[in-house]
Design a protein around this motif. Structure first.
Motif, PDB file in Angstrom:
ATOM      1  N   GLY A 167       0.799  -1.220   0.000  1.00 20.81           N
ATOM      2  CA  GLY A 167       0.000   0.000   0.000  1.00 20.81           C
ATOM      3  C   GLY A 167       0.827   1.264   0.000  1.00 20.81           C
ATOM      4  N   GLU A 168       2.104   1.127   0.357  1.00 20.10           N
ATOM      5  CA  GLU A 168       2.970   2.304   0.392  1.00 20.10           C
ATOM      6  C   GLU A 168       3.739   2.525  -0.904  1.00 20.10           C
ATOM      7  OE1 GLU A 168       3.857   2.611   5.184  1.00 20.10           O
ATOM      8  OE2 GLU A 168       4.788   1.002   4.006  1.00 20.10           O
ATOM      9  N   ARG A 169       3.557   1.630  -1.864  1.00 23.26           N
ATOM     10  CA  ARG A 169       4.173   1.841  -3.178  1.00 23.26           C
ATOM     11  C   ARG A 169       3.473   3.018  -3.861  1.00 23.26           C
ATOM     12  NH1 ARG A 169       7.288  -2.601  -4.608  1.00 23.26           N
ATOM     13  NH2 ARG A 169       6.926  -4.456  -3.311  1.00 23.26           N
ATOM     14  N   GLY A 170       4.235   3.982  -4.245  1.00 23.85           N
ATOM     15  CA  GLY A 170       3.659   5.150  -4.905  1.00 23.85           C
ATOM     16  C   GLY A 170       2.792   6.010  -4.017  1.00 23.85           C
ATOM     17  N   PRO A 206      15.182   0.305  -2.562  1.00 25.48           N
ATOM     18  CA  PRO A 206      14.720   1.027  -3.758  1.00 25.48           C
ATOM     19  C   PRO A 206      13.411   1.791  -3.567  1.00 25.48           C
ATOM     20  CG  PRO A 206      15.519  -1.155  -4.347  1.00 25.48           C
ATOM     21  CD  PRO A 206      15.502  -1.104  -2.850  1.00 25.48           C
ATOM     22  N   GLN A 207      12.428   1.201  -2.866  1.00 22.12           N
ATOM     23  CA  GLN A 207      11.142   1.876  -2.711  1.00 22.12           C
ATOM     24  C   GLN A 207      11.275   3.130  -1.840  1.00 22.12           C
ATOM     25  OE1 GLN A 207       8.545   1.184  -4.375  1.00 22.12           O
ATOM     26  NE2 GLN A 207       9.145  -0.788  -5.244  1.00 22.12           N
ATOM     27  N   LEU A 208      12.046   2.999  -0.754  1.00 26.68           N
ATOM     28  CA  LEU A 208      12.294   4.157   0.103  1.00 26.68           C
ATOM     29  C   LEU A 208      13.080   5.221  -0.655  1.00 26.68           C
ATOM     30  CD1 LEU A 208      13.262   2.883   3.685  1.00 26.68           C
ATOM     31  CD2 LEU A 208      11.240   4.172   3.012  1.00 26.68           C
ATOM     32  N   LYS A 209      14.078   4.779  -1.411  1.00 26.92           N
ATOM     33  CA  LYS A 209      14.919   5.709  -2.149  1.00 26.92           C
ATOM     34  C   LYS A 209      14.091   6.499  -3.159  1.00 26.92           C
ATOM     35  CE  LYS A 209      19.035   5.976  -5.082  1.00 26.92           C
ATOM     36  NZ  LYS A 209      20.092   5.214  -5.778  1.00 26.92           N
ATOM     37  N   SER A 210      13.139   5.835  -3.788  1.00 32.13           N
ATOM     38  CA  SER A 210      12.293   6.504  -4.779  1.00 32.13           C
ATOM     39  C   SER A 210      11.500   7.646  -4.136  1.00 32.13           C
ATOM     40  CB  SER A 210      11.345   5.486  -5.423  1.00 32.13           C
ATOM     41  OG  SER A 210      10.429   6.134  -6.279  1.00 32.13           O
ATOM     42  N   ILE A 211      10.924   7.372  -2.952  1.00 33.89           N
ATOM     43  CA  ILE A 211      10.169   8.420  -2.255  1.00 33.89           C
ATOM     44  C   ILE A 211      11.096   9.530  -1.787  1.00 33.89           C
ATOM     45  CG2 ILE A 211       8.738   8.909  -0.237  1.00 33.89           C
ATOM     46  CD1 ILE A 211       7.649   6.073  -0.426  1.00 33.89           C
ATOM     47  N   ALA A 212      12.256   9.147  -1.232  1.00 33.32           N
ATOM     48  CA  ALA A 212      13.200  10.139  -0.722  1.00 33.32           C
ATOM     49  C   ALA A 212      13.680  11.072  -1.834  1.00 33.32           C
ATOM     50  CB  ALA A 212      14.383   9.445  -0.062  1.00 33.32           C
ATOM     51  N   GLU A 213      13.923  10.515  -3.017  1.00 35.16           N
ATOM     52  CA  GLU A 213      14.376  11.340  -4.128  1.00 35.16           C
ATOM     53  C   GLU A 213      13.316  12.361  -4.527  1.00 35.16           C
ATOM     54  OE1 GLU A 213      15.351   8.375  -7.018  1.00 35.16           O
ATOM     55  OE2 GLU A 213      17.485   8.350  -6.471  1.00 35.16           O
ATOM     56  N   MET A 214      12.041  11.969  -4.445  1.00 34.74           N
ATOM     57  CA  MET A 214      10.955  12.875  -4.818  1.00 34.74           C
ATOM     58  C   MET A 214      10.898  14.086  -3.890  1.00 34.74           C
ATOM     59  SD  MET A 214       7.987  10.097  -5.741  1.00 34.74           S
ATOM     60  CE  MET A 214       6.747  11.335  -6.069  1.00 34.74           C
TER      61      MET A 214
END
Length: 431
Positions: A335-338, A377-385
């Motif tokens: 549920g936290e993806r995206g 990777p999933q955390l990194k994607s959010i952090a980069e945003m």
């Protein structure tokens, strides 16, 4: 001879509150906020009015401290008769025009003279004006009474202010109990004659009763004179990530609670927070801050999620907020993806520009936080945003430093929190 007085009966399900002060329109709003009914009090004349639901009986009073009013003693007798045998809480509502220290001290002293010294144990001073609150803050120690702003959580806070175990009992030192009881009987007789609806035809009183026997639905009512003066810190995330615990960690900055009711927080797989809740605080930020806890907008058990999203939009305004996107360290669900993209779509703007990724269970962190995020990777994607604005909280401890470091990661924090920036430059911690 003074008559024997039995303590008034306790009504654990319904508390009686008196609203005191000079401005009827402000007392109307506060009374409506307590009763969760925006239309209960709407009087434009300074009369004695009562409204109630299953939780509270609220008496909106005329100005009992106005010595210029013809026959002021009758106002006091009417109020005592209306609230006999006693009540649980007095709220002295201070408007900006009458917020000078000498005026407020005069009002409290007058109340002590009329009702007895013990009234301060049941008294709260309330003002919707921030400058008035700051000017009167030192009176908390002088009279040992809370000096507070009205909030949407007022019904909960009223219960915390009421002394446990007993209500306030009138001393009848200036007005005998017999006089008060006779006046009470006259008011009740007049109400019954007028079918509980119209104004009392007795020339010495305009006491009316508004019946609201059923509980009103929860609403959100802004009672601040200038709501846009408050900077919003909004916590978003799924159920179980630790949003409420993190909000309480911020509330507890300084090592002790600031006489603010904490957010409800407990381990649960179902939503504990069912609607947007907030608390007001000025310490340690140096500016007015509204701390907003939110429900899980994506949980299947949340009723009418669009209504909650709409409520959240009021606090999530570009340039007037920071978003703390709360995730649990070491746990990333489907549920936290995206989730950041989904929240942006629901709220209608790129909140990433004002977002800090807040990871709870910081005590489980081994090594550097940024390196930990980069390896997932999933955390990194959010952090980069959100430009790698990341922080970790250990909500099991009271540690000012972790709040200090969080504040430093808020975009433009030096401009938004100049007091904190000055303390940082001087080497001081938040307190």
């Amino acid at each position: 001879m003074q008559q024997n007085r039995a303590p008034p009966p306790r009504y654990p399900e319904q508390l009686t509150i008196a609203l005191l002060g000079k401005k009827i329109h402000i007392k109307n709003v506060i009374g409506n906020l307590i009763l969760n009914d925006p239309s209960c009090f709407d009087s434009k004349s300074d009369t004695l009015v009562k409204g109630e639901n299953i939780s509270f009986s609220v008496i909106n009073t005329p100005d009992l401290c106005d010595a210029e009013y013809p026959n002021p003693d009758q106002r006091i007798i009417d109020f005592m008769a209306f609230s006999h045998p006693g009540l649980d809480l007095f709220i002295l509502v201070v408007d900006p025009e009458n917020a000078q220290e000498e005026k407020v001290v005069g009002q409290i002293t007058k109340l002590q003279d009329v009702f007895g010294e013990q009234i301060t144990k049941h008294l709260v001073v309330m003002s919707p004006d921030l400058q008035s609150l700051e000017a009167l803050a030192h009176l908390e120690e002088v009279f040992n009474v809370p000096i507070v702003a009205p909030t949407d959580n007022l019904p909960i806070e009223c219960r915390t202010w009421c002394p446990v175990g007993h209500s306030f009992v009138y001393e009848y030192k200036d007005y005998s109990q017999g006089v008060v009881l006779r006046r009470k009987a006259a008011i009740e007789k007049s109400r019954a004659k007028n079918n509980w609806g119209s104004e009392d035809t007795d020339a010495t009183s305009q006491a009316t009763l508004q019946h609201n026997s059923a509980p009103a639905p929860p609403i959100s009512t802004s009672v601040l004179a200038a709501p846009d003066r408050w900077f919003n810190i909004v916590l978003l995330g799924l159920t179980g990530t630790g949003k409420s615990s993190s909000a309480n960690t911020i509330l507890n900055t300084g090592g002790s609670k600031q006489d603010i009711t904490p957010f409800r927080s407990e381990a649960s797989s179902i939503p504990v927070t069912s609607h947007c809740e907030f608390r007001f605080m000025t310490k340690p930020f140096g500016i007015p801050v509204r701390l907003v806890d939110t429900p899980d907008f994506f949980h299947e058990d949340l009723r009418d999620p669009e209504a909650h999203i709409e409520e959240c939009r009021k606090y999530c305004q570009r340039g007037q907020c920071v978003v703390l996107l709360v995730l649990q360290l070491g746990r990333f669900t489907d549920g936290e993806r995206g989730i950041l993209l989904k929240l942006e779509k629901r709220l209608g703007w790129k909140i990433r520009e004002e977002t800090v990724l807040l990871l709870t269970h910081g005590d489980d962190l081994r090594g550097d936080l940024v390196k930990h995020v980069e390896t997932h990777p999933q955390l990194k994607s959010i952090a980069e945003m959100c430009s790698f604005r990341c922080h970790a909280f250990n909500n099991k401890i009271l540690d000012n430093k972790q709040v200090t470091e969080l504040v430093k990661k808020i975009p433009n924090y030096k401009k938004r929190f100049p007091k904190i920036a000055r303390k940082e430059e001087s080497g001081c911690q938040l307190s």
